[in-house]
Design a protein around this motif. Structure first.
Motif, mmCIF file in Angstrom:
data_model
loop_
_atom_site.group_PDB
_atom_site.id
_atom_site.type_symbol
_atom_site.label_atom_id
_atom_site.label_comp_id
_atom_site.label_asym_id
_atom_site.label_seq_id
_atom_site.Cartn_x
_atom_site.Cartn_y
_atom_site.Cartn_z
ATOM 1 N N THR A 108 0.870 -1.124 0.116
ATOM 2 C CA THR A 108 0.101 0.086 0.193
ATOM 3 C C THR A 108 0.735 1.196 -0.161
ATOM 4 N N PHE A 109 2.052 1.218 0.332
ATOM 5 C CA PHE A 109 3.039 2.208 0.307
ATOM 6 C C PHE A 109 3.343 2.602 -1.161
ATOM 7 N N THR A 110 3.556 3.701 -1.257
ATOM 8 C CA THR A 110 4.012 4.040 -2.773
ATOM 9 C C THR A 110 5.386 3.986 -2.637
ATOM 10 N N SER A 111 6.097 3.806 -3.897
ATOM 11 C CA SER A 111 7.508 3.724 -3.932
ATOM 12 C C SER A 111 8.274 4.998 -4.710
ATOM 13 N N LYS A 164 4.873 8.689 8.451
ATOM 14 C CA LYS A 164 5.182 9.152 7.113
ATOM 15 C C LYS A 164 6.211 7.954 6.554
ATOM 16 N N MET A 165 5.797 6.678 6.986
ATOM 17 C CA MET A 165 6.813 5.605 6.621
ATOM 18 C C MET A 165 6.646 5.171 4.992
ATOM 19 N N SER A 173 11.417 -1.631 9.529
ATOM 20 C CA SER A 173 11.244 -0.946 11.030
ATOM 21 C C SER A 173 11.481 -1.869 12.345
ATOM 22 N N GLN A 174 11.919 -1.222 13.377
ATOM 23 C CA GLN A 174 12.148 -1.978 14.473
ATOM 24 C C GLN A 174 11.450 -1.402 15.768
ATOM 25 N N GLY A 175 10.750 -0.505 15.346
ATOM 26 C CA GLY A 175 9.770 0.316 16.464
ATOM 27 C C GLY A 175 8.911 -0.611 17.775
ATOM 28 N N PRO A 176 8.692 0.005 18.756
ATOM 29 C CA PRO A 176 7.935 -0.794 19.716
ATOM 30 C C PRO A 176 6.555 -1.088 19.349
ATOM 31 N N LYS A 184 0.241 0.564 11.061
ATOM 32 C CA LYS A 184 -0.459 -0.315 10.447
ATOM 33 C C LYS A 184 -1.648 -0.533 10.932
ATOM 34 N N LEU A 185 -1.921 -0.999 12.079
ATOM 35 C CA LEU A 185 -3.403 -1.731 12.556
ATOM 36 C C LEU A 185 -4.319 -0.748 12.451
ATOM 37 N N LEU A 186 -4.203 0.389 13.137
ATOM 38 C CA LEU A 186 -5.285 1.357 12.867
ATOM 39 C C LEU A 186 -5.618 1.866 11.462
#
Length: 222
Positions: A108-111, A164-165, A173-176, A184-186
């Motif tokens: 879903t992310f644009t490149s 703004k990923m 990503s290595q975030g909490p 993502k989920l929301l």
């Protein structure tokens, strides 16, 4: 070979292939996505190929790129190679292969490049079913399961979610784990395609919001 036999043979293949799979991408995840796909398909008024939906759901995570050094070609190839053993028509195999290749949220992310994106009603049904499994109570359990598998923090107030990923940023990503809710989920509720998927996502989305409210209350009770 009847459709029922094709489905049963695929179930056996997936169970064997994913035996011992880690981090919430096991047979039970596949089974839930398969069942939700059938539920959504049953409510879908338009004509669709139920065999493509069934086999696409069963094979959608047959070789997730996260567990193959990021190689996104492995899953579609494994699926296609197996489907050839069932004697399916080439166009049916190609359709299911495209479902496996295009189902991921990261797509879903644009490149920044102009890329022709595959789409079909069957993909939309399976994609909605897969996204439903990332929502609600099970979605929360899977998120923390994966976070634990990757040894990530549960939450760190000093690390803000990246809203703004990019596609590559998401993959690395290595975030909490709590950040994953916002990254993502929301976002999934508004990315559903089918009427049934949208309806089911609303309830599970509300559960996520309620969970976060309680999480922050317990984290900082003062």
């Amino acid at each position: 070979m009847s459709d029922a036999v094709l489905v049963e043979r695929t179930i056996s293949f997936v169970k064997e292939r994913l035996e011992g799979a880690k981090s919430g991408h096991d047979w039970f995840h596949i089974q839930r996505v398969f069942r939700n796909s059938l539920l959504i398909a049953r409510e879908e008024a338009k004509e669709l190929d139920l065999l493509v939906v069934s086999l696409g759901a069963l094979l959608h995570d047959i070789a997730d790129s996260k567990f193959h050094n990021g190689d996104e070609t492995v899953g579609p190839k494994v699926a296609a190679d197996f489907l050839k053993t069932l004697g399916l028509q080439a166009k049916t195999i190609a359709h299911i292969e495209q479902i496996v290749a295009n189902i991921s949220f990261k797509n879903t992310f644009t490149s920044g490049k102009t890329v022709k994106i595959f789409n079909s009603l069957e993909l939309q049904v399976v994609q909605d079913a897969d996204r439903l499994d990332a929502l609600g109570a099970i979605g929360i359990a899977r998120a923390f399961h994966y976070g634990g598998y990757k040894n990530r923090k549960i939450y760190d107030p000093e690390i803000a979610p990246n809203l703004k990923m990019t596609r590559e940023g998401y993959k690395k990503s290595q975030g909490p784990t709590i950040n994953h809710f916002y990254e993502k989920l929301l976002l999934l509720k508004d990315k559903m395609h089918t009427p049934a998927g949208k309806r089911l996502a609303e309830e599970r989305h509300a559960f996520l919001l309620h969970y976060l409210e309680e999480f922050y209350r317990e984290w900082n009770p003062l």
